[in-house]
Design a protein around this motif. Structure first.
Motif, PDB file in Angstrom:
ATOM      1  N   ARG A  96       0.829  -1.201   0.000  1.00  0.00           N
ATOM      2  CA  ARG A  96       0.000   0.000   0.000  1.00  0.00           C
ATOM      3  C   ARG A  96       0.867   1.257   0.000  1.00  0.00           C
ATOM      4  O   ARG A  96       0.615   2.209  -0.738  1.00  0.00           O
ATOM      5  CB  ARG A  96      -0.929   0.001   1.203  1.00  0.00           C
ATOM      6  N   ARG A 100       0.953   4.094  -3.037  1.00  0.00           N
ATOM      7  CA  ARG A 100       0.697   5.523  -2.856  1.00  0.00           C
ATOM      8  C   ARG A 100       1.862   6.380  -3.302  1.00  0.00           C
ATOM      9  O   ARG A 100       1.687   7.445  -3.899  1.00  0.00           O
ATOM     10  CB  ARG A 100       0.379   5.798  -1.383  1.00  0.00           C
ATOM     11  N   LEU A 106       3.961  10.010  -9.874  1.00  0.00           N
ATOM     12  CA  LEU A 106       3.377  10.238 -11.201  1.00  0.00           C
ATOM     13  C   LEU A 106       2.649  11.578 -11.230  1.00  0.00           C
ATOM     14  O   LEU A 106       2.803  12.370 -12.180  1.00  0.00           O
ATOM     15  CB  LEU A 106       2.418   9.090 -11.561  1.00  0.00           C
ATOM     16  N   LEU A 109       4.878  14.424 -11.485  1.00  0.00           N
ATOM     17  CA  LEU A 109       5.481  14.572 -12.809  1.00  0.00           C
ATOM     18  C   LEU A 109       4.483  15.139 -13.813  1.00  0.00           C
ATOM     19  O   LEU A 109       4.805  15.310 -14.984  1.00  0.00           O
ATOM     20  CB  LEU A 109       5.987  13.215 -13.303  1.00  0.00           C
ATOM     21  N   GLY A 110       3.271  15.379 -13.344  1.00  0.00           N
ATOM     22  CA  GLY A 110       2.293  15.992 -14.230  1.00  0.00           C
ATOM     23  C   GLY A 110       1.355  15.025 -14.916  1.00  0.00           C
ATOM     24  O   GLY A 110       0.636  15.398 -15.845  1.00  0.00           O
ATOM     25  N   VAL A 127       8.672  -1.572  -9.091  1.00  0.00           N
ATOM     26  CA  VAL A 127       9.500  -0.554  -8.450  1.00  0.00           C
ATOM     27  C   VAL A 127      10.313  -1.197  -7.338  1.00  0.00           C
ATOM     28  O   VAL A 127       9.764  -1.585  -6.308  1.00  0.00           O
ATOM     29  CB  VAL A 127       8.604   0.573  -7.891  1.00  0.00           C
ATOM     30  N   GLY A 128      11.596  -1.324  -7.550  1.00  0.00           N
ATOM     31  CA  GLY A 128      12.478  -1.942  -6.567  1.00  0.00           C
ATOM     32  C   GLY A 128      12.845  -0.975  -5.449  1.00  0.00           C
ATOM     33  O   GLY A 128      12.436   0.193  -5.450  1.00  0.00           O
ATOM     34  N   ALA A 130      15.678   0.507  -4.566  1.00  0.00           N
ATOM     35  CA  ALA A 130      16.479   1.689  -4.917  1.00  0.00           C
ATOM     36  C   ALA A 130      15.593   2.743  -5.567  1.00  0.00           C
ATOM     37  O   ALA A 130      15.687   3.936  -5.251  1.00  0.00           O
ATOM     38  CB  ALA A 130      17.613   1.297  -5.862  1.00  0.00           C
ATOM     39  N   THR A 131      14.722   2.305  -6.445  1.00  0.00           N
ATOM     40  CA  THR A 131      13.824   3.236  -7.129  1.00  0.00           C
ATOM     41  C   THR A 131      12.848   3.855  -6.131  1.00  0.00           C
ATOM     42  O   THR A 131      12.575   5.062  -6.161  1.00  0.00           O
ATOM     43  CB  THR A 131      13.061   2.506  -8.250  1.00  0.00           C
ATOM     44  N   ALA A 134      14.579   6.500  -4.238  1.00  0.00           N
ATOM     45  CA  ALA A 134      14.763   7.696  -5.075  1.00  0.00           C
ATOM     46  C   ALA A 134      13.452   8.471  -5.190  1.00  0.00           C
ATOM     47  O   ALA A 134      13.438   9.709  -5.135  1.00  0.00           O
ATOM     48  CB  ALA A 134      15.282   7.296  -6.458  1.00  0.00           C
ATOM     49  N   PHE A 135      12.353   7.752  -5.333  1.00  0.00           N
ATOM     50  CA  PHE A 135      11.038   8.394  -5.427  1.00  0.00           C
ATOM     51  C   PHE A 135      10.770   9.206  -4.157  1.00  0.00           C
ATOM     52  O   PHE A 135      10.319  10.360  -4.210  1.00  0.00           O
ATOM     53  CB  PHE A 135       9.949   7.343  -5.606  1.00  0.00           C
ATOM     54  N   ARG A 137      12.900  10.443  -1.990  1.00  0.00           N
ATOM     55  CA  ARG A 137      13.781  11.612  -1.958  1.00  0.00           C
ATOM     56  C   ARG A 137      13.262  12.709  -2.872  1.00  0.00           C
ATOM     57  O   ARG A 137      13.192  13.877  -2.502  1.00  0.00           O
ATOM     58  CB  ARG A 137      15.205  11.225  -2.402  1.00  0.00           C
ATOM     59  N   PHE A 138      12.874  12.291  -4.071  1.00  0.00           N
ATOM     60  CA  PHE A 138      12.379  13.266  -5.051  1.00  0.00           C
ATOM     61  C   PHE A 138      11.179  14.031  -4.506  1.00  0.00           C
ATOM     62  O   PHE A 138      11.119  15.262  -4.582  1.00  0.00           O
ATOM     63  CB  PHE A 138      12.007  12.542  -6.343  1.00  0.00           C
TER      64      PHE A 138
ATOM     65  N   LEU B 109      15.144  11.149 -11.977  1.00  0.00           N
ATOM     66  CA  LEU B 109      14.603  11.194 -10.614  1.00  0.00           C
ATOM     67  C   LEU B 109      15.624  10.727  -9.582  1.00  0.00           C
ATOM     68  O   LEU B 109      15.334  10.659  -8.389  1.00  0.00           O
ATOM     69  CB  LEU B 109      13.352  10.303 -10.524  1.00  0.00           C
ATOM     70  N   GLY B 110      16.807  10.362 -10.066  1.00  0.00           N
ATOM     71  CA  GLY B 110      17.852   9.993  -9.130  1.00  0.00           C
ATOM     72  C   GLY B 110      17.983   8.501  -8.892  1.00  0.00           C
ATOM     73  O   GLY B 110      18.687   8.074  -7.974  1.00  0.00           O
ATOM     74  N   VAL B 111      17.335   7.702  -9.718  1.00  0.00           N
ATOM     75  CA  VAL B 111      17.480   6.253  -9.588  1.00  0.00           C
ATOM     76  C   VAL B 111      18.816   5.848 -10.207  1.00  0.00           C
ATOM     77  O   VAL B 111      19.132   6.284 -11.308  1.00  0.00           O
ATOM     78  CB  VAL B 111      16.327   5.521 -10.310  1.00  0.00           C
ATOM     79  N   PRO B 112      19.583   5.033  -9.491  1.00  0.00           N
ATOM     80  CA  PRO B 112      20.874   4.590 -10.033  1.00  0.00           C
ATOM     81  C   PRO B 112      20.693   3.866 -11.356  1.00  0.00           C
ATOM     82  O   PRO B 112      19.677   3.192 -11.574  1.00  0.00           O
ATOM     83  CB  PRO B 112      21.397   3.618  -8.969  1.00  0.00           C
ATOM     84  N   ALA B 115      19.575   0.068 -11.535  1.00  0.00           N
ATOM     85  CA  ALA B 115      18.222  -0.082 -10.985  1.00  0.00           C
ATOM     86  C   ALA B 115      17.201   0.469 -11.972  1.00  0.00           C
ATOM     87  O   ALA B 115      16.130  -0.111 -12.164  1.00  0.00           O
ATOM     88  CB  ALA B 115      18.103   0.628  -9.642  1.00  0.00           C
ATOM     89  N   ASP B 119      14.274  -1.836 -13.427  1.00  0.00           N
ATOM     90  CA  ASP B 119      12.855  -1.577 -13.172  1.00  0.00           C
ATOM     91  C   ASP B 119      12.125  -1.146 -14.436  1.00  0.00           C
ATOM     92  O   ASP B 119      10.947  -1.484 -14.633  1.00  0.00           O
ATOM     93  CB  ASP B 119      12.706  -0.518 -12.070  1.00  0.00           C
ATOM     94  N   ILE B 123       8.345  -1.709 -15.801  1.00  0.00           N
ATOM     95  CA  ILE B 123       7.500  -0.509 -15.745  1.00  0.00           C
ATOM     96  C   ILE B 123       6.982  -0.103 -17.116  1.00  0.00           C
ATOM     97  O   ILE B 123       5.810   0.238 -17.296  1.00  0.00           O
ATOM     98  CB  ILE B 123       8.287   0.661 -15.107  1.00  0.00           C
ATOM     99  N   ALA B 134       3.454  13.009 -20.283  1.00  0.00           N
ATOM    100  CA  ALA B 134       3.909  13.757 -19.113  1.00  0.00           C
ATOM    101  C   ALA B 134       5.402  13.550 -18.889  1.00  0.00           C
ATOM    102  O   ALA B 134       6.125  14.493 -18.548  1.00  0.00           O
ATOM    103  CB  ALA B 134       3.120  13.318 -17.877  1.00  0.00           C
ATOM    104  N   ARG B 137       7.301  15.732 -21.357  1.00  0.00           N
ATOM    105  CA  ARG B 137       7.278  17.140 -20.933  1.00  0.00           C
ATOM    106  C   ARG B 137       8.241  17.382 -19.778  1.00  0.00           C
ATOM    107  O   ARG B 137       9.003  18.343 -19.777  1.00  0.00           O
ATOM    108  CB  ARG B 137       5.858  17.531 -20.479  1.00  0.00           C
ATOM    109  N   PHE B 138       8.185  16.476 -18.812  1.00  0.00           N
ATOM    110  CA  PHE B 138       9.040  16.609 -17.636  1.00  0.00           C
ATOM    111  C   PHE B 138      10.516  16.673 -18.032  1.00  0.00           C
ATOM    112  O   PHE B 138      11.264  17.551 -17.586  1.00  0.00           O
ATOM    113  CB  PHE B 138       8.801  15.449 -16.679  1.00  0.00           C
TER     114      PHE B 138
END
Ligand SMILES: [Mn+2]
Ligand SMILES: [Mn+2]
Ligand SMILES: [Mn+2]
Ligand SMILES: [Mn+2]
Lengths: 145, 145
Positions: A96, A100, A106, A109-110, A127-128, A130-131, A134-135, A137-138, B109-112, B115, B119, B123, B134, B137-138
DNA sequence: CACAGAATGTAGCGTTGGCTACACTTTCGC
DNA sequence: GCGAAAGTGTAGCCAACGCTACATTCTGTG
């Protein structure tokens, strides 16, 4: 230039293999997440509700619930609804949170709301860690701006 | 508050249903993209190469190639390697572009790197048109900064 | 309390996408 | 140009996940 396509063979095989595993886990993740949502919302998760929300027949749902039980993620007694084991609850929590976060990224990112919800339903399972990190952090950095 | 979880039932069913379709298309997309890459890199795409790169047995690859042929995406004559129909080429082009865009966004987005590549392999198949737009654009806005 | 309708469960079927084992072709090295 | 190695193809198996059809159980209404 142009074609640095084609990674080394073992690398590519490993990537595809991991993607396949992620995929095979996806259905169970969705079930567990949904069961947890239903339990939280109404105190019970009945096979027919689960089936309707997933858009499959009740027979399909019951069969899949059987696999969840076999894997120690769920419990159920005949005609009594479905519950999650601690293992299942733990998985549901992670799934969950990840769901979220993916939707939030997403949107950030618009991507329009409904498209984000739609695509996240599939993306989340790939989405592992590491990803995911990163998400997070972003979103944090961007939120603070 | 907290729980605005649980979308309306038909909405949720539609989302899950679309995610299932996307998933069932994923394998064919990967095959077609890979065949196209192999053709471009070496002029030929042999079942054994395809199998090794996907990390499956050659028998599995051959069977799947059969389905691609049945769907009008590929052609092959016995012992002669696999080629794409115009339809297959078109699909490969779209899939490759989408794959690269997804990797690029993850990296942004900073993903290594690895990874992101890993992913993205899963994805990519769940990124719809709106999300794709999107993403583009981003990257453009961010690149220009 | 009975019984009709809803929910649940089971049986049996089909496709996909894995696998191994075996048979047949092609290609290469000598 | 022959024979071994590599590649290709086929057959047959299995599990996951869809489905429909049917049997069983529960529930609520009269
Ligand atoms: Mn999902
Ligand atoms: Mn989800
Ligand atoms: Mn892929
Ligand atoms: Mn790809």
């Amino acid at each position: 230039m142009a074609s640095d396509t084609l990674p080394a063979e073992p690398t590519q095989a490993r990537r595809f293999g991991k993607a396949r595993s992620a995929q095979s886990a996806a259905l169970h993740e969705d079930y567990v997440e949904l069961i947890s949502d239903l339990l939280e919302a109404g105190g019970e998760a009945r096979p027919t509700d689960i089936a309707r929300r997933l858009g499959v027949s009740h027979a399909t749902a019951i069969k899949t619930i059987g696999r969840l039980k076999r894997e120690g993620l769920a419990i159920s007694k005949p005609y009594r609804g479905v519950f999650l084991t601690p293992l299942g609850e733990a998985l549901a929590g992670r799934v969950r949170a990840r769901h979220r976060l993916v939707v939030a990224v997403l949107c950030a990112l618009g991507v329009p709301r409904e498209a984000a919800e739609q695509d996240a339903e599939g993306i989340e399972h790939h989405v592992g860690d590491a990803t995911l990190a990163a998400f997070a952090r972003f979103l944090k950095e961007r939120g603070g701006a």
